[in-house]
Design an enzyme around this catalytic site. Structure first.
Site, mmCIF file in Angstrom:
data_model
loop_
_atom_site.group_PDB
_atom_site.id
_atom_site.type_symbol
_atom_site.label_atom_id
_atom_site.label_comp_id
_atom_site.label_asym_id
_atom_site.label_seq_id
_atom_site.Cartn_x
_atom_site.Cartn_y
_atom_site.Cartn_z
ATOM 1 N N SER A 178 38.945 42.162 32.773
ATOM 2 C CA SER A 178 38.580 41.016 33.594
ATOM 3 C C SER A 178 37.086 41.071 33.868
ATOM 4 O O SER A 178 36.456 42.129 33.743
ATOM 5 C CB SER A 178 39.351 41.069 34.921
ATOM 6 O OG SER A 178 38.836 40.159 35.868
ATOM 7 N N TYR B 90 42.515 45.229 42.850
ATOM 8 C CA TYR B 90 42.459 44.760 41.468
ATOM 9 C C TYR B 90 41.151 45.188 40.813
ATOM 10 O O TYR B 90 41.142 45.671 39.667
ATOM 11 C CB TYR B 90 42.592 43.237 41.452
ATOM 12 C CG TYR B 90 42.778 42.631 40.082
ATOM 13 C CD1 TYR B 90 44.027 42.619 39.470
ATOM 14 C CD2 TYR B 90 41.714 42.042 39.410
ATOM 15 C CE1 TYR B 90 44.211 42.042 38.223
ATOM 16 C CE2 TYR B 90 41.885 41.464 38.159
ATOM 17 C CZ TYR B 90 43.124 41.469 37.579
ATOM 18 O OH TYR B 90 43.295 40.893 36.337
#
Length: 275
Positions: A134, A147
């Site tokens: 990501s 995350y």
């Protein structure tokens, strides 16, 4: 010629779902796995080969890979580690249990499956392993500490693995999407409600902005792209004779990658603090 085979995780929706159908349409033999059997049933009805794979369950990972290899006769050309979830909340409000839970799935499960697949690829003399990271794997954002941490750790592990596998015919690749249409925000609500104690947080007032975004009807983020944009990069990573070590997806990823290289940490913090 037999079609190439790929095992994909997290195929119930979003990036994994689009990748499974996109690669199947290109002639790949796709094993589209999901955490829940009900999602596998839906994918099978759509013409995909699907069975459960839960990153949090070591025995299930082993069983899922065994099922895949039983269907191919013991070979696997590619692995796409994609399944993941988020636990929104301020870092100071994250209990140890929340971090343990998310690391089990977003990092340890990837690592476990990858190491098992490497043995297969070494024996057959080729293979590609693609890890879906990501923009948050190199540029953190507030309220996403859990995350962020898993993706930063996964990038470090993947970069090291790529270096260590240079002398082998196995390619190790990262894909780093920015805002992509998916259900990760909706799916994070249950984890948020289970782990974050808003009422007793010193940031109680600040959570109003986070919860408004979390519970609101999903509107596309600025620069958000469909999952097919990730599949396009995945296809290059899998089919190019000389794949890139990492692939950016979406404008924010390119912009943040540039800022990371040319600005100081203090200046970059000012930019990131606006989000």
């Amino acid at each position: 010629m037999p079609s190439k085979s790929i095992l994909i995780t997290g195929c119930s929706s979003g990036i994994g779902y689009d990748a499974a159908h996109g690669l199947k349409n290109r002639g790949w033999r796709v094993f589209a796995t999901c955490r829940q059997e009900k999602d596998c049933e839906r994918l099978r009805a759509e013409g995909l080969e699907s069975f459960p794979l839960d990153y949090a369950d070591e025995a299930n990972i082993e069983a899922a890979l065994a099922e895949c290899l039983a269907r191919t006769g013991g070979t696997l050309d590619a692995l796409y580690n994609n399944g993941a979830f988020a636990v929104p909340g301020a870092v100071e409000d994250l209990p140890r249990a929340a971090l343990r839970e998310i690391f089990e799935v977003n990092l340890f499960g990837y690592h476990d499956l990858t190491c098992q697949v490497i043995k297969i690829m070494r024996a057959q003399g080729h293979g590609r392993i693609v890890n879906c990271s990501s923009i948050l794997g190199f540029a953190p954002m507030r309220w996403r500490g859990a995350y962020n941490a898993t993706k930063h750790a996964m990038e470090g592990l993947t970069d090291t693995l790529r270096l260590e596998m240079r002398s082998t015919p196995i390619k190790i690749i990262l894909i780093e999407p920015g805002p992509i249409t998916s259900k990760i925000r909706q799916n994070s609500i249950a984890h948020f409600e289970r782990h974050i104690d808003i009422e007793n947080s010193p940031r109680k007032a600040q959570y109003a902005q986070l919860t408004k975004r979390l519970y609101a009807d999903k509107k596309p983020d600025t620069f958000e792209l469909p999952a097919s944009a990730v599949t396009k990069k995945l296809i290059h990573a899998l089919e190019s004779p000389r794949p890139k070590p990492r692939y950016y997806v979406t404008t924010p990823t390119y912009v943040m990658g540039l800022l990371k290289r040319v600005t100081s940490t203090r200046m970059l913090d000012k930019v990131l603090a606006k989000f």
